[in-house]
Design an enzyme around this catalytic site. Sequence first.
Site, mmCIF file in Angstrom:
data_model
loop_
_atom_site.group_PDB
_atom_site.id
_atom_site.type_symbol
_atom_site.label_atom_id
_atom_site.label_comp_id
_atom_site.label_asym_id
_atom_site.label_seq_id
_atom_site.Cartn_x
_atom_site.Cartn_y
_atom_site.Cartn_z
ATOM 1 N N THR A 1 -12.536 -32.179 -37.481
ATOM 2 C CA THR A 1 -13.132 -30.929 -36.996
ATOM 3 C C THR A 1 -14.348 -30.506 -37.812
ATOM 4 O O THR A 1 -15.223 -29.811 -37.302
ATOM 5 C CB THR A 1 -12.099 -29.777 -37.034
ATOM 6 O OG1 THR A 1 -11.523 -29.738 -38.337
ATOM 7 C CG2 THR A 1 -11.017 -29.983 -36.004
ATOM 8 N N CYS A 2 -14.403 -30.924 -39.103
ATOM 9 C CA CYS A 2 -15.506 -30.433 -39.948
ATOM 10 C C CYS A 2 -16.856 -30.996 -39.482
ATOM 11 O O CYS A 2 -17.899 -30.418 -39.762
ATOM 12 C CB CYS A 2 -15.260 -30.766 -41.415
ATOM 13 S SG CYS A 2 -14.836 -32.469 -41.690
ATOM 14 N N VAL A 3 -16.836 -32.152 -38.771
ATOM 15 C CA VAL A 3 -18.114 -32.714 -38.278
ATOM 16 C C VAL A 3 -18.090 -32.952 -36.772
ATOM 17 O O VAL A 3 -18.939 -33.655 -36.228
ATOM 18 C CB VAL A 3 -18.475 -34.033 -39.014
ATOM 19 C CG1 VAL A 3 -18.972 -33.757 -40.411
ATOM 20 C CG2 VAL A 3 -17.298 -35.004 -39.027
#
Length: 517
Positions: free
Chosen positions: A483-485
């Site tokens: 989810t962070c990228v």
Amino acid sequence: RILHAFNRYWSTMYEVPCPVNPVLPYIEFLSSKLTAKANRQLQDPLVIMTGNLPNWLAEISNAAPFLFPFDTRQLLFYATTFDRDRALMRLQDNTGDNGTTDSTDRVAPRLDRRRKQVSRTELLKQAEKVMEDIGNSRALLEIQYENEVGTGLGPTLEFYALVSKEVQKSDLDLWRGDGIKEKSAIGEDEEILYCYSPCGLFPAPLPRNAKAAAINKVKAKFKFLGKFMAKALMDSRMLDIPLSLVFYKWLLGQEHSLTSSDLQHLDPVVAKSFQQLEDVLHQKQRILTDKSHTDESQQLALESLTMDGCSIEDLDINFTLPGYSNIELKKGGQDITVTLDNLEEYLQLVVHWSQVEGVSRQFEAFREGFEEIFTLSTLQSFYPEELEQLFCGNKKEMWDVKMLMECCRPDHGYTHDSRAVNFLFEVLSCYDDVEQRQFLQFVTGSPRLPVGGFRSLNPPLTIVRKSFEGTENPDNFLPSVMTCVNYLKLPDYSTIDIMREKLTVAAKEGQLSFHLS
């Protein structure tokens, strides 16, 4: 400016039962030349870094916001309201510039980050403590959940989305509306009552004689909500809370210009009855000003006034707030029947109590919390109907294959011609609202896209091939995400039906925890 105001508010000068469309579309008031000039300034990193924005930009945006489109005013808001590093971060997000060349390194924002660890149980209490702890800190808030290794953008976006849902619980007694049972947003098995209103949430009115403890409890929640919403906006995090248009008018300090036509944004059923009573009042006023009547004919005409065939007295309405029989509109209101003589007073009090008197303490607390982060006056370059977009991002967007091809980036084993990528776009383009929200929550941590939709997602959704040991069958595995990228790790499924099924299972089951994938 005067012409724009007439165009926007012309219906208030006539007996028009509800607001109607402007005579001219708002696009007619936009200045393309000024907008181009403004955008050049707002997209220049050197201007943002040195804080050298020309004064005319803010002056025009405050005095005549209609000359600029929403996107330009949003850019200006982030360039002038917060610190330089946030303005630069926003600029990089908007231009999608994630490269690490020397020039971007030199202007890269250096934002302080404050990581807070929260438990998924009693999330609202945890969120209140987080907001208390950060005080008026300018640091970027990051959330990590206890016993989960995931950190960064995904858990933080999910935190804002889940807390948005928590404040909608019916048992908090904050909102007007009906209770609707839904599965708990934080993963508990039992169904929970959430407050729902078709026209968005608005505070439930508090009676004059409410107990101090009850008032303080409600005020504390609204103060928290104010601070929470301000922090979300400051950090460019999207909320997922449907608020009424009248709520946003209060945010902009427009509560004293609210009229009976705004009731439709609180309660459509009450608004409809109110409108019928208002029609009777207008008929009465026309009869009284008609010089052709004799005293006798005037009296007969007044006596014949009815609502749905009933005289006003026979409707058996008293001076209490519709839907809240414990709230008297005036002293002894439960014992005062509404008649044709006091109808005007009754209607004025209903509007005042529903939209101002009964909710002013909640909004005072909300403003107090909000202004611990930044001042509400900086929102004055927006219109009430634009604030949902500002706080909650894109509402609805058609996902078609062409748009998805333009906005998504295949990588590491996939290209735009790969079978799996084409299957994915086909599946996504058939999703309804609920499926779109589940997919977005799974991939990004938030159920909503930023303003501008998929095109504005930063980093863009990247689809990579999930690899396996030699003989393993991809059809036996679920997709996973970072989810962070905004990374979707997608197995090369053999059919579109298998992909549809696996994506559905992953999106439904792969939420409410962040681990290494």
